[in-house]
Design an enzyme around this catalytic site. Structure first.
Site, mmCIF file in Angstrom:
data_model
loop_
_atom_site.group_PDB
_atom_site.id
_atom_site.type_symbol
_atom_site.label_atom_id
_atom_site.label_comp_id
_atom_site.label_asym_id
_atom_site.label_seq_id
_atom_site.Cartn_x
_atom_site.Cartn_y
_atom_site.Cartn_z
ATOM 1 N N ASP A 118 65.635 -11.524 73.709
ATOM 2 C CA ASP A 118 64.889 -11.280 74.939
ATOM 3 C C ASP A 118 64.127 -12.548 75.309
ATOM 4 O O ASP A 118 63.358 -13.067 74.501
ATOM 5 C CB ASP A 118 63.910 -10.122 74.718
ATOM 6 N N THR A 191 79.210 -12.179 70.679
ATOM 7 C CA THR A 191 78.462 -10.931 70.819
ATOM 8 C C THR A 191 78.965 -10.214 72.073
ATOM 9 O O THR A 191 79.727 -10.767 72.869
ATOM 10 C CB THR A 191 76.957 -11.194 70.978
#
Length: 215
Positions: A118, A191
């Site tokens: 984040d 990912t």
């Protein structure tokens, strides 16, 4: 992004304590015993749905992997992937990264991965960024000298901030890539976010940082 609630998540985690460790702090300093070998341990902070760490565990069976993910609604997806793959060198922990020093002993981890963390773009949230100096101090306690920290992100501002943060902290930049997929690195495991963003032509940034405890 708001995650869809999974009412069955708690029951799944209770039934699969071998995948998502129920009382992880009890294993501090003893994680190799849990794996039943003395192989090095690699840690991913912010595992998400688990595509990266499952792929790494499959690619490197002689390394033990631990994934940290705070959201129950997400970690169950990663746990399902482990269950389906029947991997024995990978476990998960459902905790906040702030608890690292309560989870691992000094020098217990060999490599740390920060994948698509984040960015916390607002200045008042700077302390929450996983490349903020207080987190780097935590990592240094877990990692022996000359070990590695690897970061990947699609966020240019977070990447630039992190490079400065690493340098100010005295860590050594080993590799800096402003467009990872142009490198055509056969060892790179993507990912879920990485696949999504790169498919749209968005550059992926990666850096390898060497921990130098003599600074």
């Amino acid at each position: 992004m708001r995650q869809r609630n999974k009412p069955w998540a708690d029951d799944f985690l209770q039934e699969h304590r071998e995948l998502v460790i129920a009382n992880p702090k009890e294993n501090k300093g003893k994680w190799q015993e849990l794996f039943g070998n003395d192989n090095p341990i690699h840690l991913e902070i912010g595992t998400g749905k688990g595509q990266f760490i499952v792929g790494m565990a499959e690619q490197y069976p002689s390394i033990n992997f631990i994934g940290i993910e705070m959201a129950k609604s997400i970690i169950v997806d990663a746990a399902i992937k482990i269950k389906e793959s029947e991997l024995k060198n990978l476990v998960l922990i459902n905790v906040n990264a702030n608890e690292l020093e309560e989870l691992f002993a000094e020098n217990e981890i060999s490599t740390i991965y920060l994948n698509f963390s984040d960015p916390w773009p607002k200045s008042r949230h700077e302390k929450r960024r996983l490349s903020y100096h207080t987190f780097l101090t935590k990592y240094e306690k877990l990692l022996p000298e000359n070990s590695n920290l690897v970061m990947k992100t699609d966020n240019r501002l977070l990447f630039e901030y992190s490079l400065v943060s690493f340098s100010k902290h005295g860590l050594q930049l080993e590799e800096v890539s402003l467009d990872l997929h142009q490198l055509d690195d056969p060892t790179n495991v993507k990912t879920e976010y990485e696949e999504k963003f790169s498919s749209k032509g968005q550059p992926i940034y990666r850096c390898h940082v060497k921990i130098n405890l003599t600074h």
